[in-house]
Write a protein that holds these residues in place. Structure first.
Motif, PDB file in Angstrom:
ATOM      1  N   TYR A 276       1.195  -1.420  -0.189  1.00  0.00           N
ATOM      2  CA  TYR A 276       0.164  -0.419   0.393  1.00  0.00           C
ATOM      3  C   TYR A 276       0.926   1.051  -0.081  1.00  0.00           C
ATOM      4  CZ  TYR A 276      -2.916   3.476   1.322  1.00  0.00           C
ATOM      5  OH  TYR A 276      -4.293   4.273   1.542  1.00  0.00           O
TER       6      TYR A 276
ATOM      7  N   PHE B 239       1.814   1.916  -3.378  1.00  0.00           N
ATOM      8  CA  PHE B 239       0.578   2.419  -4.345  1.00  0.00           C
ATOM      9  C   PHE B 239       0.523   3.776  -5.289  1.00  0.00           C
ATOM     10  CE2 PHE B 239      -2.251  -1.277  -3.008  1.00  0.00           C
ATOM     11  CZ  PHE B 239      -1.780  -2.009  -3.180  1.00  0.00           C
TER      12      PHE B 239
ATOM     13  N   GLU C 241      -3.687   6.361  -7.679  1.00  0.00           N
ATOM     14  CA  GLU C 241      -5.222   5.149  -7.962  1.00  0.00           C
ATOM     15  C   GLU C 241      -5.581   3.816  -7.144  1.00  0.00           C
ATOM     16  OE1 GLU C 241      -6.615   3.717 -12.572  1.00  0.00           O
ATOM     17  OE2 GLU C 241      -4.468   4.682 -12.224  1.00  0.00           O
ATOM     18  N   GLN C 242      -4.505   3.935  -7.143  1.00  0.00           N
ATOM     19  CA  GLN C 242      -4.102   2.390  -6.660  1.00  0.00           C
ATOM     20  C   GLN C 242      -4.850   2.204  -5.306  1.00  0.00           C
ATOM     21  OE1 GLN C 242      -0.280   2.178  -7.198  1.00  0.00           O
ATOM     22  NE2 GLN C 242      -0.403   0.891  -9.645  1.00  0.00           N
ATOM     23  N   LYS C 243      -4.611   3.463  -4.505  1.00  0.00           N
ATOM     24  CA  LYS C 243      -4.865   3.291  -3.027  1.00  0.00           C
ATOM     25  C   LYS C 243      -6.509   3.298  -3.096  1.00  0.00           C
ATOM     26  CE  LYS C 243      -0.296   4.782  -1.270  1.00  0.00           C
ATOM     27  NZ  LYS C 243       0.161   6.566  -0.617  1.00  0.00           N
TER      28      LYS C 243
ATOM     29  N   THR D  76      -8.613   2.630  -5.264  1.00  0.00           N
ATOM     30  CA  THR D  76      -9.231   1.408  -5.069  1.00  0.00           C
ATOM     31  C   THR D  76      -9.371   0.314  -4.025  1.00  0.00           C
ATOM     32  OG1 THR D  76      -8.950   1.404  -8.048  1.00  0.00           O
ATOM     33  CG2 THR D  76      -9.289  -0.945  -6.747  1.00  0.00           C
ATOM     34  N   PHE D  77      -7.779   0.545  -3.276  1.00  0.00           N
ATOM     35  CA  PHE D  77      -7.935  -0.595  -2.601  1.00  0.00           C
ATOM     36  C   PHE D  77      -8.112  -0.151  -1.684  1.00  0.00           C
ATOM     37  CE2 PHE D  77      -5.318  -1.656   1.522  1.00  0.00           C
ATOM     38  CZ  PHE D  77      -5.387  -2.671   1.047  1.00  0.00           C
TER      39      PHE D  77
ATOM     40  N   MET E  94      -7.119  -6.714  -6.407  1.00  0.00           N
ATOM     41  CA  MET E  94      -6.720  -5.448  -7.233  1.00  0.00           C
ATOM     42  C   MET E  94      -7.006  -5.663  -8.490  1.00  0.00           C
ATOM     43  SD  MET E  94      -5.966  -3.146  -4.699  1.00  0.00           S
ATOM     44  CE  MET E  94      -5.137  -1.746  -5.901  1.00  0.00           C
TER      45      MET E  94
ATOM     46  N   PHE F 102      -1.228  -7.641 -12.027  1.00  0.00           N
ATOM     47  CA  PHE F 102      -1.400  -7.062 -11.392  1.00  0.00           C
ATOM     48  C   PHE F 102       0.229  -7.453 -11.012  1.00  0.00           C
ATOM     49  CE2 PHE F 102      -2.625  -8.497  -7.357  1.00  0.00           C
ATOM     50  CZ  PHE F 102      -1.686  -8.606  -6.482  1.00  0.00           C
TER      51      PHE F 102
ATOM     52  N   TRP G 262       2.085   0.688 -12.221  1.00  0.00           N
ATOM     53  CA  TRP G 262       1.378  -0.650 -12.733  1.00  0.00           C
ATOM     54  C   TRP G 262      -0.005  -0.162 -12.575  1.00  0.00           C
ATOM     55  CZ3 TRP G 262      -2.504  -2.809  -9.678  1.00  0.00           C
ATOM     56  CH2 TRP G 262      -1.990  -3.183  -8.829  1.00  0.00           C
ATOM     57  N   ARG G 263      -0.975   0.042 -13.927  1.00  0.00           N
ATOM     58  CA  ARG G 263      -2.423   0.761 -14.184  1.00  0.00           C
ATOM     59  C   ARG G 263      -3.091  -0.751 -13.935  1.00  0.00           C
ATOM     60  NH1 ARG G 263      -2.826   4.918 -15.608  1.00  0.00           N
ATOM     61  NH2 ARG G 263      -5.058   4.819 -16.415  1.00  0.00           N
ATOM     62  N   LEU G 264      -4.129  -0.507 -13.276  1.00  0.00           N
ATOM     63  CA  LEU G 264      -5.543  -0.829 -13.338  1.00  0.00           C
ATOM     64  C   LEU G 264      -6.159  -1.546 -14.001  1.00  0.00           C
ATOM     65  CD1 LEU G 264      -6.621   0.198  -9.933  1.00  0.00           C
ATOM     66  CD2 LEU G 264      -4.878  -1.694  -9.918  1.00  0.00           C
TER      67      LEU G 264
END
Length: 282
Positions: free
Chosen positions: A66, A69, A72-74, A76-77, A115, A269, A276-278
């Motif tokens: 985390y 991240f 954007e990743q945070k 989503t998480f 994720m 992922f 890295w993009r979701l």
């Protein structure tokens, strides 16, 4: 009475039953479309609550991925973390005092492994999480355990002490939360027809083919990278290498590039790539 022999009162009752039935159908469809989850009394009466600043800080303190991240990743998480923590039923035994922390460890494990997937709710595989203070006697296994997953009852069981220890040392490739949620993820994707579930099953088949190779079995027998419990059977092997995938991705990709690449693709992922993009994930 009409031609069917119904009185006016019976007609009114039949119309009321039909109206209630239609209302239920519309409510169910609308709820599932809007919230993206199954319409059950438990879900309706356990709405997703707002995540707190204290929870955000705790996640940042114990979860190394985390910390790496991007925003954007945070986002989503955290969305997935608080959904799991709000919706899943936790049962605690014998006076555990740090219940919120324990819920966070389990919820973070589930959010992290899903994720790269659109469906992150584990609705087919996890309905309840049972927590004991330390190792407990399992009626299923007829011995003492620190954690297990029961696919028939959709139950995760953990020792709170061992669950917490799995996150205290973030790079020893021993993480009980990740290990047991990995088992649940195997069952979650088992009979789904979605593209991501099929992709996951293709990955499992490839990993099993690698696992069954004579040369790999010899390598596994002397390996100090994958812990010994992974030699028990394929299901335990997969859960063990999931721990490695999360806790030491750089070392994993160097030592076993084919295996790592397969897992990267099936989970969608890659923790080795900070940006890295979701893909295709809301």
């Amino acid at each position: 009475m009409d031609g069917l022999g119904l009185t006016e009162t019976q007609k009114e009752i039949a119309a009321l039953v039909l109206a209630v039935g239609l209302l239920y159908v519309f409510a169910r469809v609308g709820y599932q479309q809007f919230f993206g989850e199954r319409f059950t009394f438990y879900n309706v009466f356990h709405p997703v609550r707002r995540i707190t600043a204290k929870e955000r800080q705790f996640i940042s303190d114990f979860l190394i991925p985390y910390q790496q991240f991007n925003p954007e990743q945070k986002k989503t998480f955290l969305k997935r973390f608080i959904w799991f923590k709000s919706k899943k039923k936790f049962v605690f035994y014998n006076g555990i005092t740090n219940e919120e922390h324990i819920k966070a460890y389990v919820s973070a494990s589930a959010a992290l492994l899903s994720m790269g997937m659109r469906d992150f709710r584990f609705e087919r595989s996890i309905s309840r999480i049972i927590i004991y203070p330390d190792n407990y006697y399992s009626r299923i296994g007829k011995n003492h355990h620190i954690g297990e997953y029961n696919p028939r009852l959709k139950i995760l069981v953990f020792s709170a002490e061992d669950l917490e220890n799995g996150f205290k040392i973030p790079n020893d490739n021993r993480n009980l939360g990740i290990h047991e949620v990995a088992h649940a993820l195997m069952f979650e994707t088992r009979k789904k027809s979605s593209w991501e579930a099929r992709r996951f099953r293709v990955g499992l088949t490839r990993i099993k083919n690698i696992y069954n190779q004579e040369g790999f079995q010899k390598e596994l027998a002397t390996s100090t990278y994958f812990r010994a419990y992974g030699k028990t059977n394929f299901y335990e092997f997969f859960a063990v290498i999931m721990e490695n995938f999360i806790e030491s991705p750089a070392e994993f990709s160097k030592k076993h590039p084919d295996l790592y690449d397969t897992m990267r693709r099936m989970l969608n992922f890659d923790l080795n790539k900070p940006h890295w993009r979701l893909k295709n994930v809301p």
